[in-house]
Design a protein around this motif. Sequence first.
Motif, PDB file in Angstrom:
ATOM      1  N   PHE A   1      17.286 -18.850  11.771  1.00 39.25           N
ATOM      2  CA  PHE A   1      16.288 -18.056  12.494  1.00 39.25           C
ATOM      3  C   PHE A   1      16.716 -16.605  12.618  1.00 39.25           C
ATOM      4  CE2 PHE A   1      14.866 -22.150  14.539  1.00 39.25           C
ATOM      5  CZ  PHE A   1      13.639 -22.142  13.912  1.00 39.25           C
ATOM      6  N   PHE A   2      18.035 -16.417  12.811  1.00 41.61           N
ATOM      7  CA  PHE A   2      18.541 -15.069  13.088  1.00 41.61           C
ATOM      8  C   PHE A   2      19.089 -14.379  11.849  1.00 41.61           C
ATOM      9  CE2 PHE A   2      18.695 -17.296  17.081  1.00 41.61           C
ATOM     10  CZ  PHE A   2      18.303 -16.341  18.006  1.00 41.61           C
ATOM     11  N   LEU A   3      19.760 -15.139  11.005  1.00 37.59           N
ATOM     12  CA  LEU A   3      20.543 -14.513   9.929  1.00 37.59           C
ATOM     13  C   LEU A   3      19.754 -14.296   8.646  1.00 37.59           C
ATOM     14  CD1 LEU A   3      24.018 -16.256  10.338  1.00 37.59           C
ATOM     15  CD2 LEU A   3      23.079 -14.245  11.463  1.00 37.59           C
ATOM     16  N   ARG A   4      18.587 -14.928   8.556  1.00 41.95           N
ATOM     17  CA  ARG A   4      17.760 -14.712   7.366  1.00 41.95           C
ATOM     18  C   ARG A   4      17.053 -13.378   7.477  1.00 41.95           C
ATOM     19  NH1 ARG A   4      15.836 -20.158   6.988  1.00 41.95           N
ATOM     20  NH2 ARG A   4      16.844 -21.110   5.195  1.00 41.95           N
ATOM     21  N   PRO A   5      16.684 -12.785   6.331  1.00 43.30           N
ATOM     22  CA  PRO A   5      15.880 -11.557   6.407  1.00 43.30           C
ATOM     23  C   PRO A   5      14.511 -11.880   7.014  1.00 43.30           C
ATOM     24  CG  PRO A   5      16.618 -11.998   4.141  1.00 43.30           C
ATOM     25  CD  PRO A   5      16.959 -13.188   4.956  1.00 43.30           C
ATOM     26  N   THR A   6      14.008 -10.976   7.818  1.00 45.84           N
ATOM     27  CA  THR A   6      12.637 -11.167   8.301  1.00 45.84           C
ATOM     28  C   THR A   6      11.682 -10.814   7.172  1.00 45.84           C
ATOM     29  OG1 THR A   6      12.498  -8.900   9.017  1.00 45.84           O
ATOM     30  CG2 THR A   6      13.267 -10.481  10.641  1.00 45.84           C
ATOM     31  N   ARG A   7      10.434 -11.117   7.371  1.00 44.43           N
ATOM     32  CA  ARG A   7       9.432 -10.793   6.350  1.00 44.43           C
ATOM     33  C   ARG A   7       9.451  -9.291   6.047  1.00 44.43           C
ATOM     34  NH1 ARG A   7       7.392 -12.071   2.499  1.00 44.43           N
ATOM     35  NH2 ARG A   7       5.227 -11.795   1.911  1.00 44.43           N
ATOM     36  N   GLY A   8       9.562  -8.511   7.113  1.00 44.86           N
ATOM     37  CA  GLY A   8       9.592  -7.053   6.958  1.00 44.86           C
ATOM     38  C   GLY A   8      10.791  -6.600   6.142  1.00 44.86           C
ATOM     39  N   THR A   9      11.972  -7.156   6.468  1.00 47.39           N
ATOM     40  CA  THR A   9      13.179  -6.766   5.736  1.00 47.39           C
ATOM     41  C   THR A   9      13.076  -7.176   4.277  1.00 47.39           C
ATOM     42  OG1 THR A   9      14.279  -7.439   7.754  1.00 47.39           O
ATOM     43  CG2 THR A   9      15.658  -6.728   5.945  1.00 47.39           C
TER      44      THR A   9
ATOM     45  N   LEU B   1      13.527  -4.677   1.259  1.00 45.20           N
ATOM     46  CA  LEU B   1      14.505  -4.859   0.190  1.00 45.20           C
ATOM     47  C   LEU B   1      13.829  -4.896  -1.179  1.00 45.20           C
ATOM     48  CD1 LEU B   1      16.822  -7.516   1.854  1.00 45.20           C
ATOM     49  CD2 LEU B   1      17.401  -5.150   1.315  1.00 45.20           C
ATOM     50  N   ARG B   2      12.659  -5.542  -1.199  1.00 42.73           N
ATOM     51  CA  ARG B   2      11.914  -5.653  -2.454  1.00 42.73           C
ATOM     52  C   ARG B   2      11.455  -4.271  -2.933  1.00 42.73           C
ATOM     53  NH1 ARG B   2      10.932  -7.550  -6.907  1.00 42.73           N
ATOM     54  NH2 ARG B   2       8.828  -7.889  -7.614  1.00 42.73           N
TER      55      ARG B   2
ATOM     56  N   TYR C   1      20.608  -7.218   5.047  1.00 39.37           N
ATOM     57  CA  TYR C   1      20.903  -5.840   5.445  1.00 39.37           C
ATOM     58  C   TYR C   1      20.321  -4.826   4.467  1.00 39.37           C
ATOM     59  CZ  TYR C   1      24.206  -8.723   7.895  1.00 39.37           C
ATOM     60  OH  TYR C   1      24.755  -9.720   8.627  1.00 39.37           O
ATOM     61  N   LEU C   2      19.836  -3.751   5.033  1.00 38.26           N
ATOM     62  CA  LEU C   2      19.382  -2.643   4.192  1.00 38.26           C
ATOM     63  C   LEU C   2      20.614  -1.984   3.589  1.00 38.26           C
ATOM     64  CD1 LEU C   2      16.720  -1.117   6.607  1.00 38.26           C
ATOM     65  CD2 LEU C   2      16.359  -2.665   4.692  1.00 38.26           C
ATOM     66  N   PRO C   3      20.527  -1.530   2.356  1.00 42.54           N
ATOM     67  CA  PRO C   3      21.707  -0.924   1.720  1.00 42.54           C
ATOM     68  C   PRO C   3      22.112   0.361   2.441  1.00 42.54           C
ATOM     69  CG  PRO C   3      19.869  -1.143   0.175  1.00 42.54           C
ATOM     70  CD  PRO C   3      19.368  -1.568   1.497  1.00 42.54           C
ATOM     71  N   ALA C   4      23.437   0.628   2.437  1.00 45.71           N
ATOM     72  CA  ALA C   4      23.949   1.814   3.122  1.00 45.71           C
ATOM     73  C   ALA C   4      23.448   3.067   2.416  1.00 45.71           C
ATOM     74  CB  ALA C   4      25.468   1.794   3.113  1.00 45.71           C
ATOM     75  N   PRO C   5      23.103   4.097   3.185  1.00 40.50           N
ATOM     76  CA  PRO C   5      22.698   5.352   2.548  1.00 40.50           C
ATOM     77  C   PRO C   5      23.892   5.968   1.836  1.00 40.50           C
ATOM     78  CG  PRO C   5      22.930   5.649   4.920  1.00 40.50           C
ATOM     79  CD  PRO C   5      23.115   4.187   4.649  1.00 40.50           C
ATOM     80  N   ALA C   6      23.621   6.713   0.779  1.00 39.37           N
ATOM     81  CA  ALA C   6      24.709   7.345   0.032  1.00 39.37           C
ATOM     82  C   ALA C   6      25.351   8.434   0.883  1.00 39.37           C
ATOM     83  CB  ALA C   6      24.164   7.937  -1.265  1.00 39.37           C
ATOM     84  N   GLY C   7      26.651   8.615   0.740  1.00 40.04           N
ATOM     85  CA  GLY C   7      27.360   9.683   1.440  1.00 40.04           C
ATOM     86  C   GLY C   7      27.351   9.529   2.941  1.00 40.04           C
ATOM     87  N   ALA C   8      27.558   8.297   3.422  1.00 38.51           N
ATOM     88  CA  ALA C   8      27.632   8.092   4.868  1.00 38.51           C
ATOM     89  C   ALA C   8      28.841   7.222   5.187  1.00 38.51           C
ATOM     90  CB  ALA C   8      26.344   7.446   5.375  1.00 38.51           C
ATOM     91  N   PRO C   9      30.048   7.813   5.164  1.00 43.70           N
ATOM     92  CA  PRO C   9      31.235   7.016   5.465  1.00 43.70           C
ATOM     93  C   PRO C   9      31.292   6.678   6.959  1.00 43.70           C
ATOM     94  CG  PRO C   9      31.834   9.312   5.153  1.00 43.70           C
ATOM     95  CD  PRO C   9      30.364   9.210   4.875  1.00 43.70           C
TER      96      PRO C   9
END
Lengths: 430, 222
Positions: A197-205, A209-210, A83-91
Amino acid sequence: MRVLLRTWLRPAAVTAAQGLLTALLSLTTHVALVVLSVVALLLIPAFGIGIALFPVVTAAVRGCAGLHRRLARWSGVEMATPYLPAPAGAPFGTWRRFRWVVGDPATWRDLAWLLPGAVTGAVCLAPLALPMYGLEGLIGLPLVLHTAGVDYGYGPFWPIHDTFQAVLCFPLGALLLAVGVAAGRWPVRLHVRFAGFFLRPTRGTELALRVRQLTVTRAEAVDAQAAELRRIERDLHDGAQARLVALSMSIGLAEQLVRDDPEAVRRLLAEARETSGQALAELRGLVRGIHPPVLAERGLPGAVRALALAVPLPVDVTVDLPGRPAAPVESAVYFAVAEALANVGKHSGATRAWVELGHAAGRLTAVVGDDGRGGASSPAGGGLAGTGRRLAAFDGTMTVTSPTGGPTVISMELPCALSSPRISPSSGTG
Amino acid sequence: MRVVIAEDLALLRDGLTRILEAFGCQVVAAVDNGPSVLPALTAHRPDVAVIDVRLPPTFTDEGLQAAVRARAELPGLPVLVLSQHVEQLYARELLADRRGGVGYLLKDRVSHVDQFVDAVRRVAAGGTVMDPEVVAQLLARRDGAGPLAELTAREREVLGLMAEGRSNAAVAARLFVTEKAVDKHINNIFSKLRMPPSGDDNRRVLAVLAYLDGADTRRFPS
């Protein structure tokens, strides 16, 4: 017997437990989560309720997927969190949070996996169910019930018609038990692989993240650099520079007085010498903090040996570096080891310590250990945390293992190529 | 007294020459790089060499290496090494051959002209002079369970001054005590460090440092 236990029964028991948990999780939650997700999505047009609801449901889905990832570890399969990290200030309940959730491909991959994952998850019951069923036949339950006149079935005999069939339940049970124990890990493996297949990060993700991680470490490195420059500027300005001004004032005054008051001149010159000594000491400290001379002169091995000599307890230093790392890496590792050794000297209560420098598979490793009382941690803001951040700028990692009662071992590792060949070892002792 | 100087900064080289000549020394050669140190020393055979640790062409520890090599080739050649920074590691390397006539001083000490010239003379006479900072670092290892921990504060002070290469009389004057008291302290120190007493002032300093050095050399076999 013990070998049997270790090679067959224990893994089978672990697999059975993993299968049971996987199946329970799949059967109890997946369908409900799918339904909730669909409802939340459908409610988006209805006053935007879905906008508030969908991220909540997604959080639950992610929790569920996270549990599956953790269970996968029992099979030795590591799945990074995609998962991409949550943006700051977005409850929860905000549009930004909704956008973040919807914009993350991992959200949709999780959802797509839920239903097929429930099926493969249910199959994971087999490693538990098959041996149990086998045991049922093996202990003769079908025979007992058949003899007692109960209309009972086992395996292909449904119901059991005669005593011969009831007796056949024994070898059948044994076969089922054996198959269940021997092949039980296959359904679980299938489930884990399918989930991967589904739960791993894709190459793009993975790349996203990197990039994010690099952005953070770069910002930290830049901040640290700027803070360091400010500190140096302040130290020079308030210290050595001021002293040199005082020095030239004393000398200037002495120049004026030289004919009339030789005694005062002598005092002034003594003062001037004192001041110049202090300025030199300050400059020396500053230089040491920027780039220790011994590091420049002897490289990492010599510098670490020099560090070890300054610690008030015996330190064994072993070095296995076939070449010299790049200067910034060398410096980072030097200061990391210095910090670790300073901690050993100050807090550990140790009687011995050791440092190992090595290089293998493109990674430089430095291990600092002591036989002290342990309990060292790296609280945010502490010296060790700062060291960790400094290493992070080079994609390095630092792990502190320090159980109460000791021993403490700090391992640092960072990718680095060794450039020039080994610098010539010094003559004399080392 | 004939001196060879190795220092790459012209300003400092001239300063050192001026100081030494003002005190009656004869500077027979002044070189500015590592490779010419050894030839200068073998050609002139001075009474003492004053060498900067960091010299061209590598600007690392070229001077120190030259000093160690010179003492291997010209055994007993007195060498005083100067540095902007002092490192125990370097002090140990200089002391490794266990002969007298070695000095290792911070460049700052040169500003105390009389003390500096005194150090040059003591080294030339076969004495051992360590910078007070090196000595302080050695003595700071008090937390260890070593025999140093058994010394009293006063004995530690005396040991420090001994290691700087001072005579009993100088130590006594520094601490405002009688020479007899210093003698007593020194005997106590020797027995606590389990070293046979020795009458020779310079030998005993060397022995102290060699002891401190030897206590640690087995830590990293090289």
